[in-house]
Design a protein around this motif. Sequence first.
Motif, PDB file in Angstrom:
ATOM      1  N   ALA A   1      -4.642  45.826 -16.347  1.00  0.00           N
ATOM      2  CA  ALA A   1      -5.794  46.107 -15.479  1.00  0.00           C
ATOM      3  C   ALA A   1      -7.094  45.767 -16.205  1.00  0.00           C
ATOM      4  CB  ALA A   1      -5.783  47.577 -15.063  1.00  0.00           C
ATOM      5  N   LEU A   2      -7.154  46.088 -17.502  1.00  0.00           N
ATOM      6  CA  LEU A   2      -8.353  45.758 -18.290  1.00  0.00           C
ATOM      7  C   LEU A   2      -8.510  44.238 -18.427  1.00  0.00           C
ATOM      8  CD1 LEU A   2     -10.735  46.840 -19.963  1.00  0.00           C
ATOM      9  CD2 LEU A   2      -9.247  46.865 -21.959  1.00  0.00           C
ATOM     10  N   ALA A   3      -7.372  43.553 -18.601  1.00  0.00           N
ATOM     11  CA  ALA A   3      -7.425  42.085 -18.693  1.00  0.00           C
ATOM     12  C   ALA A   3      -8.003  41.501 -17.403  1.00  0.00           C
ATOM     13  CB  ALA A   3      -6.033  41.527 -18.959  1.00  0.00           C
ATOM     14  N   GLY A   4      -7.595  42.082 -16.268  1.00  0.00           N
ATOM     15  CA  GLY A   4      -8.100  41.620 -14.975  1.00  0.00           C
ATOM     16  C   GLY A   4      -9.603  41.765 -14.859  1.00  0.00           C
ATOM     17  N   ILE A   5     -10.141  42.771 -15.542  1.00  0.00           N
ATOM     18  CA  ILE A   5     -11.596  43.006 -15.508  1.00  0.00           C
ATOM     19  C   ILE A   5     -12.306  42.043 -16.459  1.00  0.00           C
ATOM     20  CG2 ILE A   5     -13.406  44.723 -15.972  1.00  0.00           C
ATOM     21  CD1 ILE A   5     -11.536  45.442 -13.650  1.00  0.00           C
ATOM     22  N   ILE A   6     -11.801  41.965 -17.695  1.00  0.00           N
ATOM     23  CA  ILE A   6     -12.550  41.164 -18.684  1.00  0.00           C
ATOM     24  C   ILE A   6     -12.396  39.659 -18.440  1.00  0.00           C
ATOM     25  CG2 ILE A   6     -12.559  42.946 -20.478  1.00  0.00           C
ATOM     26  CD1 ILE A   6     -10.315  41.438 -21.863  1.00  0.00           C
ATOM     27  N   ALA A   7     -11.386  39.287 -17.636  1.00  0.00           N
ATOM     28  CA  ALA A   7     -11.236  37.859 -17.297  1.00  0.00           C
ATOM     29  C   ALA A   7     -12.452  37.354 -16.522  1.00  0.00           C
ATOM     30  CB  ALA A   7      -9.977  37.644 -16.482  1.00  0.00           C
ATOM     31  N   MET A   8     -13.205  38.278 -15.941  1.00  0.00           N
ATOM     32  CA  MET A   8     -14.415  37.892 -15.201  1.00  0.00           C
ATOM     33  C   MET A   8     -15.642  37.857 -16.107  1.00  0.00           C
ATOM     34  SD  MET A   8     -13.762  40.039 -11.687  1.00  0.00           S
ATOM     35  CE  MET A   8     -15.097  39.316 -10.743  1.00  0.00           C
ATOM     36  N   ARG A   9     -15.429  38.109 -17.397  1.00  0.00           N
ATOM     37  CA  ARG A   9     -16.490  38.104 -18.405  1.00  0.00           C
ATOM     38  C   ARG A   9     -17.697  38.960 -18.001  1.00  0.00           C
ATOM     39  NH1 ARG A   9     -15.728  35.188 -23.416  1.00  0.00           N
ATOM     40  NH2 ARG A   9     -14.035  33.781 -23.046  1.00  0.00           N
ATOM     41  N   PRO A  10     -17.462  40.251 -17.732  1.00  0.00           N
ATOM     42  CA  PRO A  10     -18.594  41.111 -17.366  1.00  0.00           C
ATOM     43  C   PRO A  10     -19.446  41.438 -18.592  1.00  0.00           C
ATOM     44  CG  PRO A  10     -16.628  42.419 -17.578  1.00  0.00           C
ATOM     45  CD  PRO A  10     -16.205  41.012 -17.835  1.00  0.00           C
ATOM     46  N   LYS A  11     -20.676  41.845 -18.359  1.00  0.00           N
ATOM     47  CA  LYS A  11     -21.539  42.231 -19.486  1.00  0.00           C
ATOM     48  C   LYS A  11     -21.541  43.740 -19.680  1.00  0.00           C
ATOM     49  CE  LYS A  11     -24.421  38.186 -19.085  1.00  0.00           C
ATOM     50  NZ  LYS A  11     -25.148  37.631 -17.959  1.00  0.00           N
ATOM     51  N   ILE A  12     -21.057  44.435 -18.654  1.00  0.00           N
ATOM     52  CA  ILE A  12     -20.980  45.901 -18.738  1.00  0.00           C
ATOM     53  C   ILE A  12     -19.560  46.329 -18.330  1.00  0.00           C
ATOM     54  CG2 ILE A  12     -21.868  48.077 -17.807  1.00  0.00           C
ATOM     55  CD1 ILE A  12     -24.402  46.495 -16.979  1.00  0.00           C
ATOM     56  N   LEU A  13     -19.033  47.297 -19.076  1.00  0.00           N
ATOM     57  CA  LEU A  13     -17.722  47.839 -18.687  1.00  0.00           C
ATOM     58  C   LEU A  13     -17.862  49.310 -18.323  1.00  0.00           C
ATOM     59  CD1 LEU A  13     -15.059  46.526 -21.250  1.00  0.00           C
ATOM     60  CD2 LEU A  13     -15.194  46.002 -18.829  1.00  0.00           C
ATOM     61  N   LEU A  14     -17.375  49.670 -17.157  1.00  0.00           N
ATOM     62  CA  LEU A  14     -17.305  51.084 -16.770  1.00  0.00           C
ATOM     63  C   LEU A  14     -15.832  51.478 -16.837  1.00  0.00           C
ATOM     64  CD1 LEU A  14     -19.588  51.206 -13.582  1.00  0.00           C
ATOM     65  CD2 LEU A  14     -20.245  51.423 -15.974  1.00  0.00           C
ATOM     66  N   LEU A  15     -15.521  52.418 -17.690  1.00  0.00           N
ATOM     67  CA  LEU A  15     -14.113  52.784 -17.899  1.00  0.00           C
ATOM     68  C   LEU A  15     -13.898  54.234 -17.491  1.00  0.00           C
ATOM     69  CD1 LEU A  15     -13.853  51.280 -21.520  1.00  0.00           C
ATOM     70  CD2 LEU A  15     -13.353  50.115 -19.383  1.00  0.00           C
ATOM     71  N   ASP A  16     -13.076  54.430 -16.466  1.00  0.00           N
ATOM     72  CA  ASP A  16     -12.829  55.786 -15.989  1.00  0.00           C
ATOM     73  C   ASP A  16     -11.592  56.335 -16.708  1.00  0.00           C
ATOM     74  OD1 ASP A  16     -13.039  58.100 -14.585  1.00  0.00           O
ATOM     75  OD2 ASP A  16     -12.621  57.238 -12.611  1.00  0.00           O
ATOM     76  N   GLU A  17     -11.810  57.248 -17.612  1.00  0.00           N
ATOM     77  CA  GLU A  17     -10.733  57.848 -18.418  1.00  0.00           C
ATOM     78  C   GLU A  17      -9.824  56.757 -19.016  1.00  0.00           C
ATOM     79  OE1 GLU A  17     -10.147  60.958 -19.145  1.00  0.00           O
ATOM     80  OE2 GLU A  17     -11.527  62.043 -17.857  1.00  0.00           O
ATOM     81  N   PRO A  18     -10.362  55.898 -19.874  1.00  0.00           N
ATOM     82  CA  PRO A  18      -9.539  54.779 -20.368  1.00  0.00           C
ATOM     83  C   PRO A  18      -8.341  55.204 -21.212  1.00  0.00           C
ATOM     84  CG  PRO A  18     -11.614  54.891 -21.575  1.00  0.00           C
ATOM     85  CD  PRO A  18     -11.717  55.878 -20.456  1.00  0.00           C
TER      86      PRO A  18
END
Lengths: 259, 250
Positions: free
Chosen positions: B146-163
């Motif tokens: 799931a994290l890979a799916g997020i960072i594949a979009m190269r975001p500049k901010i990460l919001l992590l709900d209870e990582p």
Amino acid sequence: MGTFLLPFIEGRTSHGRFSPTSIFVSSFIVAIILSIQTSLLNLFGLIGMILLVGTLARTRWRDVLSLAARFEFVILFWVILLPFFYGTITLLTIPVPWGQLVAYQEGFDLGLIIGTRIFGIVTLFLAALSHMSLSEFIGALKTLRIPTSVLGSLLIMLRYIPLFLEERNRMQEAQQLRGFQRGKRWEQIKSLGYLIGSIIDRAMDRSVAVYEAMTLRGFGHGMFIVGVGPRRSDLLLFLGLVILIFSLFQQQILEVFLG
Amino acid sequence: MTCAIEINNLCFSYNDFSLQNVNLNLHLAEQKALVGLNGSGKTTLFKLILGLLEPKSGSIHIFERKVELENLWEIRKEVGFLFQSPDDQLFAPTVWEDVAFGPRNLGMTINEVEQQVNWSLDIVGMSDFFNRSVNQMSHGQAKRVALAGIIAMRPKILLLDEPFAGLDFPMVSTMVDIIHNLRNEGISVLYTTHNRFFLENWADSIAVLHEGKMIYDGPTEHALEDSSINQQTGNWEELSLRMKRYRGIA
């Protein structure tokens, strides 16, 4: 976690000889041929052919037939009920308190044909699906111009039905662990009511979360589902179909072309 | 200092829950923990930042761009959100397809998508799982995908709900490394946690939500010394003593 409901190959691609679109279209054509057969002999012949071709193509029959067996109620429904509603030649008379039930020969024959058709078509499609991955199946539908919104929903449905089934099992186990006995009918109905209520409630919550997750990653902004093109070997598949159609409808075809 | 996220006097209400005059700043490359008791509004605040909910009043700016209907997609390209449960996020048939979902929607070419997916799966250490069904993974593996799916979009901010919720120690350790590496690339991180360990050891700063109000937003050291804030993050020393007492060793 569970797997998908249908017998798809796990992974991205199946590395099959034929393209998933051709397999799907061919199955569809054979399904039409099956559905217009009025002779049991022809139907059994076609089902035999499906089993033979499937075996040559190394179909996972155990998976396919165990899923096909789930349709036994639909098949039996036709075979058992139709004789009582259709026909003139009496096959069987059953005395009941309010008179007698009469089963007719024509209804039985027709029920048998419909049941066999259903079994054949279900087995055919399940066997075809067992030769492609879910991605390829969705890609094949995309190639056949099925709208992306429909495909998106289908994909989510195939992903989440197993999850809901697991959730139901977990809840049933939890009920049993807290002393629930499958005893009185009323208790069973009540427990089923609670169960269905909670599952629907959870399903709603989850569908909202999934939709939000998809939206955040740009759902609707790009082309997620990619179609799959034909392969040269597909010609063989369609050649086989032409031969099948010709052999089954030889007389009718010759009549049309030669008069 | 430039703000990655700037929230000013944010108000939101839904049924009997409300967020009142919430202010919060997340600076560039900062790692901030958002803490609060269950139901204090942490996930709601995340959803407001992402434009999934609409505030009653106040404003949210992401890199000085206001979060509003017209530019939601632009905002969402910059902010990646990791859901608490990966089951809510993963939906595609295979790991590869799921990670490729975001890059494809960004309009990347096939080669770029391939490159992005391989890069992000490599970062989370799930490259060998690319052909696996998303149904056949453990909770920890699913969370990494799931994290890979997020960072594949190269975001500049990460919001992590209870990582770190529900992860075993090796997986927590891996997750810490992954997020640390991302942060080294300049990504700002805002994460929620109930675990004091991740506050003391991992947060540059802490924001504390209590019953819909932001009662603290500042350096970690000050927060952990403040007794009223300790009530929100949990008085673990007192609990530890009590447990020892129950076991008859204190």
